[in-house]
Each structure stands twice: as C-alpha cells, then as structure tokens.
Design a protein around this motif. Structure first.
Motif, mmCIF file in Angstrom:
data_model
loop_
_atom_site.group_PDB
_atom_site.id
_atom_site.type_symbol
_atom_site.label_atom_id
_atom_site.label_comp_id
_atom_site.label_asym_id
_atom_site.label_seq_id
_atom_site.Cartn_x
_atom_site.Cartn_y
_atom_site.Cartn_z
ATOM 1 N N PHE A 42 0.854 -1.186 0.000
ATOM 2 C CA PHE A 42 0.000 0.000 0.000
ATOM 3 C C PHE A 42 0.890 1.236 0.000
ATOM 4 N N ILE A 43 0.361 2.306 -0.558
ATOM 5 C CA ILE A 43 1.010 3.610 -0.569
ATOM 6 C C ILE A 43 0.281 4.497 0.442
ATOM 7 N N ASP A 48 4.902 25.067 13.563
ATOM 8 C CA ASP A 48 5.814 24.563 12.540
ATOM 9 C C ASP A 48 5.524 23.093 12.237
ATOM 10 N N ALA A 49 5.165 22.791 10.987
ATOM 11 C CA ALA A 49 4.868 21.404 10.605
ATOM 12 C C ALA A 49 6.118 20.617 10.215
ATOM 13 N N LEU A 50 7.258 21.302 10.039
ATOM 14 C CA LEU A 50 8.471 20.583 9.660
ATOM 15 C C LEU A 50 9.120 19.882 10.846
ATOM 16 N N ARG A 51 9.017 20.451 12.029
ATOM 17 C CA ARG A 51 9.618 19.805 13.204
ATOM 18 C C ARG A 51 9.042 18.409 13.445
ATOM 19 N N PRO A 52 7.715 18.234 13.479
ATOM 20 C CA PRO A 52 7.194 16.871 13.658
ATOM 21 C C PRO A 52 7.489 15.965 12.461
ATOM 22 N N ALA A 53 7.678 16.566 11.277
ATOM 23 C CA ALA A 53 8.030 15.742 10.120
ATOM 24 C C ALA A 53 9.355 15.036 10.353
ATOM 25 N N THR A 58 9.250 7.634 0.051
ATOM 26 C CA THR A 58 9.473 7.961 -1.360
ATOM 27 C C THR A 58 9.453 9.454 -1.663
ATOM 28 N N GLY A 59 9.006 10.279 -0.708
ATOM 29 C CA GLY A 59 8.972 11.696 -1.004
ATOM 30 C C GLY A 59 8.570 12.523 0.202
ATOM 31 N N MET A 60 8.943 13.806 0.152
ATOM 32 C CA MET A 60 8.582 14.733 1.214
ATOM 33 C C MET A 60 8.487 16.123 0.612
ATOM 34 N N SER A 61 7.482 16.890 1.010
ATOM 35 C CA SER A 61 7.348 18.262 0.554
ATOM 36 C C SER A 61 6.755 19.095 1.675
ATOM 37 N N GLY A 62 7.186 20.348 1.755
ATOM 38 C CA GLY A 62 6.657 21.224 2.790
ATOM 39 C C GLY A 62 7.432 22.526 2.814
ATOM 40 N N GLY A 63 6.939 23.440 3.590
ATOM 41 C CA GLY A 63 7.624 24.712 3.719
ATOM 42 C C GLY A 63 6.711 25.870 3.418
ATOM 43 N N ILE A 110 5.809 3.815 0.687
ATOM 44 C CA ILE A 110 5.215 2.573 0.188
ATOM 45 C C ILE A 110 5.623 1.435 1.117
ATOM 46 N N ARG A 111 4.675 0.614 1.429
ATOM 47 C CA ARG A 111 4.881 -0.519 2.345
ATOM 48 C C ARG A 111 4.740 -1.811 1.566
ATOM 49 N N LYS A 112 5.746 -2.664 1.614
ATOM 50 C CA LYS A 112 5.720 -3.995 0.996
ATOM 51 C C LYS A 112 5.296 -5.019 2.036
#
Length: 428
Positions: A209-210, A230-235, A266-271, A285-287
């Motif tokens: 699943f993704i 700030d949402a980046l700190r918990p990220a 697989t990816g991260m976006s923010g700021g 993604i989880r195998k």
C-alpha cells in the motif's frame, strides 16, 4: 496433453518472425499512458479480429477501454481453458524525447529495433504481454488450427499508478463485473498475465500500500513565528520513526520467494514562503508478505506515525491513494507452483528456453489477486522483458526472447486447450 508431430510441424511452419515483431511494434506505436487506453484497445481488437469475430471493446469511461476476445471450437460449456491477460496502459513519457534527442530512440512510440531489441515506452510493461498473446493466436490461425477449449484474451486499462485520478485497477474491476453479468465471460483453469518476467514463471508477488501522510500546523509570517505551528519539526520526528520501523520490518520473517517486508519513504514536501511552514507531506510505500494482513499493517503504521508526533497542536492525516483489490492497496498473490497446469507451463518454457521457466516471485504488484479472489482462477505471470528497466528511459525487449515467448504461448495453447482443424463452422 501432448500434440502430434504433425500438429507441431504445422505450428512451426506457421511461425512468422516479421509478423510477430510487427505486432509488438504496432502495440508500442499507439500511445496509451494511463487514462488514455481506448485507442490501443481498438488496435488490439482489430488484431484479434483476424483470428475470431468474438471480440469486444468495452469503453467504460472517456478515453478508457478494455479489449475482450474469445476463441474456441469446442463445447461452449467447457470451462477448461486459458485466459491471456495484460494491461494496455503505460507510465508517462515525460523526459523521454529530451533524454534520447537526436538518436533513433527519440520517439517513445517509434519502436525501433536496435541491437536486437525493440525499444520504446511500454515495450516490456506491458505491450510485450499483449503482443505475445495476439501473435500466438495469429500463428495458430495461420497453421489452420483452432483451440478446442476456450482461449480468452483480456487486455485491461488502468493497471499503472502515477497519473492523477487513475491507477486503481478500474479496468479489471469492470471486466469482472461484465463477466458476472453474463457477458464477455472470463472462465479458465489458468490466467497467464503478461507482466515482464524474463520468461521465468512468477507464481507470487508482494502485497503493498502507498500512504500519504499530512502534518498540518499553522502558517505564520516569519517575523511573528510565535503565532504559527511549525509542521516541519514533527516531520523530522515522523521520518525518524518511519526509518526505525522499516529497519524493524527487515528483521521479520521473510517469504521464501518474496523476501522480507519493508517500508520505503518515497517523497517529502513542505515549507512556507518566508513563513512558518504550516503543512508537510510525506509519501511512503509498504511492501507486505503473504502472511501479513493489510488492515493490521495499516493500523501498525498509523500507530508509528501518530506516536512520533509529540506536539498536540499538529493534525495528522493519512490517506491511501492506490486502492486495488483492497481498500488501502493490493493483496499479495500466492499461486501453488505445484499445480499440474503450472508445471506444464514451466516445462513448455524450458523446451524453448532451457535456462528460463523457473518459479520465482514478481518484485512488483499486479492484478492477479482479482482473478484468484473474484473468479477463483489460479494466476501466474509470464512474458518477455525485464522489470528492472521498465518505467525508465531504457525500456526495451530483446527480439529473441520475445519470439521465443510467442513459440511458448503457441505450444502451451495447443497442448493445454487442444486443437483441431479450422473449418467453415469454427470462425474465420
């Protein structure tokens, strides 16, 4: 079932390498990025009409269609037979022309033959699977023979992920629904799905699943950061927890063919623009192995994510964009490799390709679980092409491997379904 020397000779004499290669090149030449499969569905139907008039294109949404065909000269109630399935859609071609600019490979749809291979988007994933099935049926027809037990060709839209609003197996869901309504029957004792396997016999594949994780705080001007969250700190906390969780998964029991479970970020976006970032997104993604439960794995993952966020002001959301045969993703496939029909297929492959035909697992997910779960038909994957260069600018299929695959399909159809001479009452 074995075939006579006379039938074997007729099949061999009917081989036409040029015609078979033209089928593959023709399939590649019709663009069919996920969401735009209707044109190639009609192309496939036209190829199949050279064999049988029982062909349908099922257009189930704008630009989207499946192709279904059935060929049999035996008892129509005979449920023993084969389904030859593949998907019609390909991944995108963004960047292809720029990558190959000024070379023979510049067009992703020109399908040039270079150094003994056909190149282009979809050659391996999954146009070769479509073409092998079509070319095999056409060769059988040129030999003046037809299958006694039914052979169903089923080419499907919407297998690939990556294009917005698609990639959730709507094509196979539609095909199964139509079959259950009594039209365009799908019945057999084996499905051969034409995902690339380098002509090994894949009897299983992973589940998956993704997950898209959204961390929401509060944006604020940089000069007044105390007004924001700030949402980046918990990220950072979530990423560390996910990587630790992935390390733990790698130590859990492994499936003999599929391997250990895993997790990949697989990816991260923010700021924010000169501001406190109010949102951050993480994708993963989880195998899963066949012994794992999708619902339990989802719950475990969500516990890891939520447990990592220590700031109560942060809102945590999770979504699962790639629903397949399950509400969050796709189930693992396990087909018994000891089934007689699978052993027969293996032996047929090894007759033409002695170093192939081994039992293995697909390092991917595809649509076999639908056939097993909803129709009770054992499913394996078998087709030319190497998954390692699919979805890349290096996608190609060796011509020799492709032609050997056609020979394998022709022989297996003849032996498994039985054949008899064409006549005025058997089709075209």
């Amino acid at each position: 079932m074995t075939i006579s020397d006379d039938v074997a000779a007729r099949l061999a004499a009917a081989a036409d390498d040029g015609s078979a290669i033209d089928v593959l090149r023709g399939a590649v030449s019709v663009p069919s990025v996920t969401g735009e499969e209707e044109a190639v569905a009609h192309w496939a139907a036209e190829q199949l009409r050279r064999v049988t008039t029982e062909v349908h294109v099922d257009s189930f949404a704008p630009g989207r269609a499946n192709t279904w065909a059935r060929w049999s000269v035996g008892d129509p109630t005979n449920r023993r037979g084969l389904v030859l399935a593949s998907h019609l859609d390909t991944v995108h071609v963004r960047g292809w022309e720029e990558h190959w600019a000024g070379t023979e490979r510049e067009s992703p749809f020109a399908a040039p033959v270079i150094d003994g291979a056909v190149w282009g988007r979809g050659t391996a994933d999954c146009k070769a699977g479509v073409a092998v099935a079509i070319a095999a049926l056409q060769q059988l027809h040129r030999a003046g023979l037809a299958p006694v037990a039914p052979v169903t060709a089923l080419f499907l839209a919407d297998e690939e992920s990556g294009e917005e609003g698609s990639g959730t197996s709507d094509g196979v869901r539609r095909a199964i629904a139509v079959a259950r309504d009594g039209d365009q029957e799908i019945s057999a004792d084996l499905v051969i799905y034409g995902e690339p396997t380098t002509m090994q016999v894949f009897t299983s594949h992973m589940g998956f699943f993704i997950t898209d994780v959204t961390l929401t705080g509060k944006a604020a001007y940089f000069g007044t950061p105390e007004l924001g969250v700030d949402a980046l700190r918990p990220a950072d906390e979530v990423l560390r927890a996910l990587w630790a969780y992935g390390d733990d998964l790698s130590t859990r029991p492994a499936d003999p063919l599929i391997g250990a479970p895993s997790l990949l970020v697989t990816g991260m976006s923010g700021g924010g623009y000169i501001a406190v970032p109010g949102e951050c997104r993480i994708s993963l993604i989880r195998k899963l192995t066949p012994d794992e439960d999708l619902d339990a794995a989802r719950a475990e993952l969500e516990d890891v994510i939520r447990g990592a966020v220590t700031d109560e002001r942060i809102e945590v959301g999770t979504s699962y964009p790639a629903t397949r045969d399950h509400a969050v993703g796709g189930s693992a496939l396990v087909t018994d490799p000891k089934l007689d029909v699978v052993a027969h297929l293996q032996a047929t492959v090894k007759e033409f390709l002695p170093d192939r035909g081994d039992i293995a697992a697909g390092p991917y997910w595809s649509e076999g679980p639908f056939f097993e779960r909803d129709l009770g038909i054992p499913t394996v994957y078998l087709a030319p092409g190497d998954i390692s260069h699919c979805h890349t600018f290096d996608e190609h299929v060796p011509v020799d491997e492709y032609l050997a695959a056609v020979a394998v399909y022709v022989r297996f159809i003849a032996e498994h379904c039985g054949v008899r001479d064409l006549d005025d009452g058997t089709g075209r």
